[in-house]
Design a protein around this motif. Structure first.
Motif, mmCIF file in Angstrom:
data_model
loop_
_atom_site.group_PDB
_atom_site.id
_atom_site.type_symbol
_atom_site.label_atom_id
_atom_site.label_comp_id
_atom_site.label_asym_id
_atom_site.label_seq_id
_atom_site.Cartn_x
_atom_site.Cartn_y
_atom_site.Cartn_z
ATOM 1 N N ILE A 88 -15.989 68.522 69.603
ATOM 2 C CA ILE A 88 -14.996 67.451 69.743
ATOM 3 C C ILE A 88 -15.179 66.733 71.075
ATOM 4 C CG2 ILE A 88 -12.523 66.987 70.042
ATOM 5 C CD1 ILE A 88 -12.050 69.265 67.973
ATOM 6 N N TYR A 89 -15.288 67.492 72.163
ATOM 7 C CA TYR A 89 -15.439 66.875 73.477
ATOM 8 C C TYR A 89 -16.779 66.169 73.636
ATOM 9 C CZ TYR A 89 -11.012 68.530 75.218
ATOM 10 O OH TYR A 89 -9.677 68.723 75.405
ATOM 11 N N ILE A 93 -17.075 62.290 74.630
ATOM 12 C CA ILE A 93 -17.877 61.855 75.776
ATOM 13 C C ILE A 93 -18.880 60.785 75.355
ATOM 14 C CG2 ILE A 93 -19.697 62.605 77.376
ATOM 15 C CD1 ILE A 93 -18.105 65.254 77.631
ATOM 16 N N LEU A 94 -19.524 60.978 74.210
ATOM 17 C CA LEU A 94 -20.481 59.982 73.716
ATOM 18 C C LEU A 94 -19.782 58.659 73.413
ATOM 19 C CD1 LEU A 94 -22.726 62.188 71.415
ATOM 20 C CD2 LEU A 94 -23.283 61.253 73.670
ATOM 21 N N GLU A 95 -18.570 58.704 72.866
ATOM 22 C CA GLU A 95 -17.815 57.480 72.588
ATOM 23 C C GLU A 95 -17.489 56.735 73.877
ATOM 24 O OE1 GLU A 95 -14.382 58.721 70.403
ATOM 25 O OE2 GLU A 95 -15.533 59.155 68.583
ATOM 26 N N GLU A 102 -21.320 49.167 76.604
ATOM 27 C CA GLU A 102 -20.982 47.844 76.065
ATOM 28 C C GLU A 102 -20.349 46.960 77.131
ATOM 29 O OE1 GLU A 102 -18.466 48.477 72.690
ATOM 30 O OE2 GLU A 102 -20.041 49.455 71.530
ATOM 31 N N VAL A 103 -19.475 47.530 77.941
ATOM 32 C CA VAL A 103 -18.835 46.763 79.014
ATOM 33 C C VAL A 103 -19.871 46.309 80.029
ATOM 34 C CG1 VAL A 103 -17.216 46.932 80.956
ATOM 35 C CG2 VAL A 103 -16.574 47.831 78.727
ATOM 36 N N LEU A 104 -20.778 47.194 80.405
ATOM 37 C CA LEU A 104 -21.822 46.831 81.354
ATOM 38 C C LEU A 104 -22.729 45.730 80.807
ATOM 39 C CD1 LEU A 104 -22.839 50.311 82.791
ATOM 40 C CD2 LEU A 104 -21.643 48.469 83.983
#
Length: 112
Positions: A88-89, A93-95, A102-104
């Motif tokens: 789950i973690y 983390i990948l998300e 995407e922001v960069l």
């Protein structure tokens, strides 16, 4: 002695929506079928789990539970719970990394 008296919530993590519940073998089928009908946090907490984080503004929304697996010993249940938490973690983390990438990329395009 009955199923309710012998059942314990050993681990419950709201962010991952994962719980580890201990019960005697003779009550396993009954507890498993009952868990699928538990809908509210109050019902989960009635099994003995005390949630300190609910005082921190956590919402009182309903929970929907499903049984992921049944294990014969506390050790194998603990191992399976830790594996599930890691998965789950790792996914979360990948998300987050994908969103940051995407922001960069958008920032780099805006600068050009």
């Amino acid at each position: 002695e009955g199923a309710a008296l012998d059942t314990q919530v050993r681990f419950c993590d709201a962010p991952t929506q994962l719980a580890l519940i201990r019960c005697p073998r003779q009550h396993c089928g009954r507890i498993r079928s009952t868990l699928t009908f538990l809908l509210t946090r109050k019902q989960v907490l009635s099994l003995g789990y005390t949630n300190e984080s609910s005082q921190d503004g956590e919402s009182n929304s309903d929970w929907i539970l499903s049984v992921l697996s049944v294990h014969g010993s506390a050790r194998t249940a603990k191992i399976a719970t830790l594996r599930m938490l890691r998965e789950i973690y790792k996914t979360k983390i990948l998300e987050v990394r994908d969103r940051e990438r995407e922001v960069l990329e958008k920032t780099a395009k805006a600068v050009k």
